[in-house]
Write a protein that holds these residues in place. Structure first.
Motif, PDB file in Angstrom:
ATOM      1  N   GLU A 437       0.838  -1.214   0.000  1.00  0.00           N
ATOM      2  CA  GLU A 437       0.000   0.000   0.000  1.00  0.00           C
ATOM      3  C   GLU A 437       0.866   1.255   0.000  1.00  0.00           C
ATOM      4  N   PHE A 438       1.913   1.226   0.811  1.00  0.00           N
ATOM      5  CA  PHE A 438       2.848   2.368   0.829  1.00  0.00           C
ATOM      6  C   PHE A 438       3.439   2.594  -0.557  1.00  0.00           C
ATOM      7  N   LEU A 439       3.840   1.489  -1.234  1.00  0.00           N
ATOM      8  CA  LEU A 439       4.475   1.592  -2.536  1.00  0.00           C
ATOM      9  C   LEU A 439       3.531   2.213  -3.563  1.00  0.00           C
ATOM     10  N   GLU A 440       2.254   1.852  -3.483  1.00  0.00           N
ATOM     11  CA  GLU A 440       1.263   2.405  -4.409  1.00  0.00           C
ATOM     12  C   GLU A 440       1.104   3.911  -4.230  1.00  0.00           C
ATOM     13  N   ASN A 441       1.386   4.407  -3.015  1.00  0.00           N
ATOM     14  CA  ASN A 441       1.202   5.830  -2.714  1.00  0.00           C
ATOM     15  C   ASN A 441       2.529   6.546  -2.408  1.00  0.00           C
ATOM     16  N   LYS A 442       3.633   5.946  -2.853  1.00  0.00           N
ATOM     17  CA  LYS A 442       4.962   6.484  -2.542  1.00  0.00           C
ATOM     18  C   LYS A 442       5.128   7.913  -3.060  1.00  0.00           C
ATOM     19  N   LYS A 443       4.572   8.184  -4.216  1.00  0.00           N
ATOM     20  CA  LYS A 443       4.714   9.522  -4.786  1.00  0.00           C
ATOM     21  C   LYS A 443       4.075  10.566  -3.880  1.00  0.00           C
ATOM     22  N   ALA A 444       2.920  10.224  -3.294  1.00  0.00           N
ATOM     23  CA  ALA A 444       2.235  11.157  -2.388  1.00  0.00           C
ATOM     24  C   ALA A 444       3.072  11.396  -1.132  1.00  0.00           C
ATOM     25  N   VAL A 445       3.717  10.352  -0.638  1.00  0.00           N
ATOM     26  CA  VAL A 445       4.573  10.486   0.551  1.00  0.00           C
ATOM     27  C   VAL A 445       5.763  11.388   0.230  1.00  0.00           C
ATOM     28  N   ARG A 446       6.346  11.200  -0.950  1.00  0.00           N
ATOM     29  CA  ARG A 446       7.480  12.037  -1.362  1.00  0.00           C
ATOM     30  C   ARG A 446       7.078  13.508  -1.420  1.00  0.00           C
ATOM     31  N   LEU A 447       5.917  13.745  -2.022  1.00  0.00           N
ATOM     32  CA  LEU A 447       5.443  15.132  -2.136  1.00  0.00           C
ATOM     33  C   LEU A 447       5.180  15.727  -0.757  1.00  0.00           C
ATOM     34  N   MET A 448       4.667  14.903   0.162  1.00  0.00           N
ATOM     35  CA  MET A 448       4.402  15.376   1.523  1.00  0.00           C
ATOM     36  C   MET A 448       5.714  15.789   2.198  1.00  0.00           C
ATOM     37  N   ILE A 449       6.746  14.964   2.050  1.00  0.00           N
ATOM     38  CA  ILE A 449       8.046  15.276   2.661  1.00  0.00           C
ATOM     39  C   ILE A 449       8.596  16.579   2.103  1.00  0.00           C
ATOM     40  N   LEU A 450       8.558  16.730   0.783  1.00  0.00           N
ATOM     41  CA  LEU A 450       9.080  17.947   0.154  1.00  0.00           C
ATOM     42  C   LEU A 450       8.281  19.180   0.566  1.00  0.00           C
ATOM     43  N   ASP A 451       6.947  19.003   0.631  1.00  0.00           N
ATOM     44  CA  ASP A 451       6.077  20.111   0.997  1.00  0.00           C
ATOM     45  C   ASP A 451       6.335  20.576   2.419  1.00  0.00           C
ATOM     46  N   LYS A 452       6.439  19.623   3.354  1.00  0.00           N
ATOM     47  CA  LYS A 452       6.677  19.980   4.743  1.00  0.00           C
ATOM     48  C   LYS A 452       8.077  20.570   4.953  1.00  0.00           C
ATOM     49  N   TRP A 453       9.048  20.108   4.183  1.00  0.00           N
ATOM     50  CA  TRP A 453      10.415  20.616   4.300  1.00  0.00           C
ATOM     51  C   TRP A 453      10.480  22.097   3.885  1.00  0.00           C
ATOM     52  N   GLU A 454       9.695  22.467   2.879  1.00  0.00           N
ATOM     53  CA  GLU A 454       9.740  23.821   2.362  1.00  0.00           C
ATOM     54  C   GLU A 454       8.913  24.801   3.185  1.00  0.00           C
ATOM     55  N   GLN A 455       8.116  24.288   4.121  1.00  0.00           N
ATOM     56  CA  GLN A 455       7.260  25.181   4.931  1.00  0.00           C
ATOM     57  C   GLN A 455       8.091  26.044   5.861  1.00  0.00           C
TER      58      GLN A 455
END
Length: 455
Positions: A437-455
């Motif tokens: 399930e994580f693998l299917e949504n890995k792109k969303a997790v990546r975007l979340m990490i990048l988004d939170k890092w830039e906040q």
């Protein structure tokens, strides 16, 4: 005999001849003096070392001429007999306050007085101290020093030796002054500015001594003070790095950069290397580090040369490899990182650059990739799944950190990244039941990490 030779040089050469002829006697005296002093201070915990030296022929010649001893004495024998520092003995202790404590021990142990006004111990009847002078003495530069004129009788011969008592920071300071000023006969323009800089360094070292003393006291008092002690260690090491390398950089290329972030990063890295050591080993490692800074000050450092590793860097995991490769690319293209690694490799000169770099990346891994940070993930998922998710997260983190590669990566950014890791793990636990399930949504997790890092 050359009748045209100046008499002072004939006198000087005769004195050097006596020095050379008596080398075996002086070596024997040094050995016995060191043994007596070692026994005297065997129960004094703050003693670091007892160092000795016999004046070299070149140093003797220089002193005779510089101090115009040829005007005060008529014969080589008279010069040798009145030379107070033919042998030099340095008792090195941990802190400034220990200097006075060592003097008091000497006064207590050497309390018998002979007809010449010199003090001795009945168990060591051939060693004499002139304890009449006020201590500490004021040097020509205005700084204080504990210095005692002494005599040692060996094989019916009187040998003069000078005893100095110095803390670690005062030993460090003395070497700086000796190399930069005392032994430097080159014409120096703006000498008053140089002296002001040296005075400032001396003042900073006094501050470092106080911090070291505070840290030592806190460690000895209770482990409850560990957090405060670690902060003080960070400050002390950062200050030591700054005082050493700012002076070296200014001396070499004529300007300096803002060292604060670099000093904070290296001091944080060093403290964390020592963090898990037992107290005694940590103290020993730190004191070795102070000695190493003393050695660094005497080196020639080329700030403009490229830095090279001795081989290919192989990271412990994806995080180390990705972020490590990125930092290697910055090593000779970003001046802050160039200065950082140049200083780090100078400090860790007992290993090659590649080993030091690998150790540094292991520390970063400990901060951001260590499995202990992901323990909640391992509680909720089977170990194999947790391992694969952990690898994916740290890979994204490595790319994220590599984007900016801030020099404050361990210091001010640490809390931000740890919070990010915690939030990402919570998100994964709430939303996914398996690695698939994580693998299917890995792109969303990546975007979340990048988004939170830039906040």
């Amino acid at each position: 005999m050359n009748e045209n030779k100046l008499e002072l040089f004939s006198l000087t050469e005769g004195t050097v001849q006596i020095l050379n002829n008596n080398q075996e006697l002086y070596i024997k005296a040094v050995s016995e003096i060191t043994l007596h002093l070692s026994k005297l201070f065997k129960n004094f915990d703050q003693l670091m070392d007892i160092n000795t030296r016999i004046k070299s022929p070149s140093s003797l010649k220089e002193k005779i001429i510089r101090n115009k001893l040829y005007k005060l004495h008529k014969t080589p024998e008279e010069i040798i007999d009145n030379l107070s520092d033919l042998i030099g003995v340095l008792i090195e202790c941990r802190f400034n306050k220990n200097e006075g404590e060592i003097l008091e021990i000497i006064k207590h142990k050497f309390n018998e007085k002979n007809e010449m006004g010199l003090y001795y111990n009945t168990n060591i009847p051939n060693m004499f101290f002139d304890l009449s002078a006020e201590q500490p003495q004021i040097q020509k530069n205005g700084h204080k020093i504990y210095r005692i004129d002494c005599q040692y009788i060996i094989d019916n011969t009187k040998v003069n030796f000078e005893l100095q008592i110095k803390s670690l920071v005062n030993t460090f300071w003395s070497d700086i002054e000796h190399k930069v000023i005392y032994k430097n006969n080159v014409y120096i323009p703006y000498s008053s500015y140089i002296m002001e800089m040296l005075t400032a360094i001396k003042g900073n070292l006094v501050g470092i001594d106080k911090m070291l003393q505070l840290v030592n006291d806190q460690i000895q008092d209770s482990s409850a003070h560990k957090a405060t002690a670690q902060i003080d260690f960070n400050l002390a090491i950062a200050k030591l790095i700054s005082d050493t390398f700012v002076a070296k950089m200014s001396e070499s290329i004529g300007f300096t950069v803002n060292f604060k972030s670099i000093c904070d990063l290296i001091s944080g890295y060093i403290v964390n290397k020592y963090n898990d050591l037992p107290v005694k080993e940590a103290q020993s490692a730190f004191l070795d580090l102070v000695h190493r800074f003393n050695d660094i000050y005497g080196r020639e450092i080329n700030w403009e040369e490229k830095i090279y590793l001795e081989g290919e860097f192989v990271g412990e995991d994806k995080f180390c490899q990705i972020f490590g490769d990125r930092l290697i690319s910055f090593m000779n293209t970003d001046f802050e990182w160039h200065i950082f690694f140049l200083i780090l490799f100078q400090i860790e000169s007992d290993s090659n650059n590649l080993e030091s770099f690998s150790d540094f990346m292991s520390t970063l891994k400990y901060f951001y990739s260590d499995k202990l940070l992901y323990k909640e993930l391992y509680r909720e998922f089977p170990e194999e799944d947790a391992d694969r998710i952990h690898s994916e997260i740290t890979e994204v983190l490595a790319y994220t950190l590599s984007t900016a590669a801030s020099i404050t990566i361990i210091d001010s950014e640490n809390e931000k990244i740890l919070k990010l890791i915690s939030e990402v793990i919570t998100y994964i636990i709430i939303n996914f039941n398996s690695y698939e399930e994580f693998l299917e949504n890995k792109k969303a997790v990546r975007l979340m990490i990048l988004d939170k890092w830039e906040q």
